[in-house]
Write an enzyme that holds these catalytic residues in place. Structure first.
Site, short mmCIF file in Angstrom:
data_model
loop_
_atom_site.label_atom_id
_atom_site.label_comp_id
_atom_site.label_asym_id
_atom_site.label_seq_id
_atom_site.Cartn_x
_atom_site.Cartn_y
_atom_site.Cartn_z
N PRO A 172 0.99 110.72 -37.51
CG PRO A 172 2.93 110.10 -38.65
CD PRO A 172 2.48 110.56 -37.23
N GLY A 173 -0.23 108.28 -38.46
CA GLY A 173 -1.00 107.00 -38.46
C GLY A 173 -0.29 106.04 -38.11
N GLY A 174 0.93 105.88 -37.69
CA GLY A 174 1.63 104.64 -37.18
C GLY A 174 0.80 104.02 -36.17
CE LYS A 175 2.80 105.94 -30.68
NZ LYS A 175 3.73 106.83 -31.58
CB ALA A 217 -4.86 109.55 -35.41
CB CYS A 258 7.58 110.18 -28.14
SG CYS A 258 7.19 111.71 -28.82
CG ASP A 285 1.37 109.02 -29.31
OD1 ASP A 285 2.03 108.63 -28.58
OD2 ASP A 285 1.86 109.38 -30.62
NE ARG A 323 0.50 116.26 -36.45
CZ ARG A 323 1.45 115.28 -36.30
NH1 ARG A 323 2.62 115.42 -36.49
NH2 ARG A 323 1.34 114.21 -35.47
#
Length: 418
Positions: free
Chosen positions: A118-121, A116, A236, A183, A144
């Site tokens: 840094p938390g964006g998704k 997860a 990514c 992710d 992290r």
């Protein structure tokens, strides 16, 4: 930016005649975008930026014409918005699609973001999930995980559990989650425009190493997913080894069923390459954002309600296998003999105005507060614990003594930029 020659050759084999357009796009500056916290504001103008334009696939996402100094905007620390690449914001739209199907089988959802930080998704999923959903956000790397925890505390969703564990710990819990996002750690080709390290570290060996690790993580996710549950897999990066071939593994070896999201054509999202499965590709020459690959799959089987051990809460069940570093929003903390309200408690989406006295401050005072400096409030503000507000949004707590206010903002969160 000079791209590795072997990478260029791989992309020519992958894209054919489209490769020149791709390479030209890779030499353009990356876009800049922000995402609003739907539970705190739906007004992008509050952020103070001009020239915002909507992200087609994200109701809460907006492009900026240039990159400002985000650290000096107090509202980012209030969890009102999050800086995120536009491509990654597709998680919000994907989650919106999945939720109605998942709620057909579960009254309340349990969601796991397995990689997860840094938390964006995670925050994109939170934007689209109904209240009452329990979300576990996990990160294996400790430093992290600390960043992840801070970002999610500021985002303020109350039903959050943050963990710092290997993914195998969740496989050991059994079929527990309705939705799992992976992710996955990857070779990072999609970040080459933004991060020099993505260029310098690139190599075919790294691709193979990442693909192997991704399959281990996906196998763990499969074990933790309920029958009928949904897996969101993303990277990514651009190569097929880490993308379409891993989707093939999920379908052909684990028996998962890929789902077509049927997003509008005018969103301009690319399709999978050399695959029969419905994958999404964000490519910089066709979409405004960085490289991203994504596929949604469903686990076959009949849904069964989650079972927990008698007398154990869901978080206690998680704690049997995983290391929990945050279990919901901490409401108070002990200082001496006192129970003091926490900054996290007023950043929570559940915070109700005027639960405590409030003091609206200007931008400079807000920044002084966020630097963990002592501030002085207006004389009419009562003594005691006071919520520091900026543009009508909480930033944190002070203890107002009259002549000055003791700063109770978490020291580890303080900003150092002047």
């Amino acid at each position: 930016m000079t791209l590795p020659e072997n990478f260029i050759n791989q992309m020519r084999n992958l894209l054919g005649e489209d490769c020149d357009s791709f390479l030209a796009a890779m030499n353009q500056p990356p876009s800049v975008s922000i995402k609003l916290n739907r539970r705190k504001s739906n007004n992008p103008d509050i952020c103070g930026y001009e020239g915002l334009t909507p992200v087609k696939w994200c109701q809460s996402g907006y492009y900026l014409p240039e990159r400002p100094v985000f650290t000096l905007n107090p509202l980012i620390h209030a969890g009102v918005f999050y800086v995120q690449d536009a491509s990654s914001m597709i998680y919000e739209a994907v989650t919106e699609k999945i939720v109605p199907m998942a709620l057909d089988t579960a009254n309340l959802l349990r969601v796991l973001d397995l990689c997860a930080a840094p938390g964006g998704k995670t925050t994109s999923m939170i934007n689209a999930l109904p209240d009452g959903t329990t979300i576990v956000a996990n990160e294996f790397v400790s430093n992290r995980a600390t960043v992840l925890k801070e970002n999610l505390m500021k985002w303020g969703y109350p039903d959050i559990i943050v963990t710092n564990s290997p993914t195998a710990r969740f496989a050991a819990l059994g079929e527990l989650f309705d939705i799992i996002a992976v992710d996955a750690p990857c070779s990072g080709e999609g970040m080459m425009r933004k991060e020099d390290v993505a260029v310098s570290q690139w190599g075919e060996g790294l691709q193979k190493q990442c693909a192997s690790l991704q399959r281990e993580i996906l196998a763990d996710a499969f074990e933790a997913l309920k029958p009928g549950g949904f897996l969101i897999y993303s990277t990514c990066t651009f190569n097929r080894l880490e993308n379409e071939e891993n989707v093939g593994y999920l379908v052909e070896e684990l028996g998962m069923v890929p789902l077509d999201m049927n997003f509008p054509e005018d969103w301009g999202i690319g399709k999978g390459i050399d695959t029969p499965y419905p994958c999404l590709r964000f490519m910089p020459h066709i979409t405004r954002g960085e490289g991203l690959f994504l596929c949604v799959l469903r686990k076959e089987g009949d849904y069964m309600p989650a079972r927990t051990r008698r007398g154990k809460s869901f978080s206690q069940l998680i704690a049997d296998k995983a290391k929990i570093i945050a279990d919901g929003i901490p409401m108070t903390t002990t200082k001496g003999r006192d129970q003091v309200p926490t900054t996290e408690s007023v950043l929570s989406c559940d915070y109700r105005k005027w639960t405590l006295p409030e003091a609206e401050v200007d931008e400079q005072t807000a920044l002084s507060y966020l630097r963990h400096e002592a501030i002085q409030l207006n004389p009419e503000i009562p003594k005691g614990y006071v919520v520091v507000m900026y543009k009508d949004h909480p930033l944190g707590i002070v203890k107002n003594l009259g002549n000055r206010a003791n700063n109770l903002y978490p020291a580890q969160w303080r900003i150092r930029m002047k």
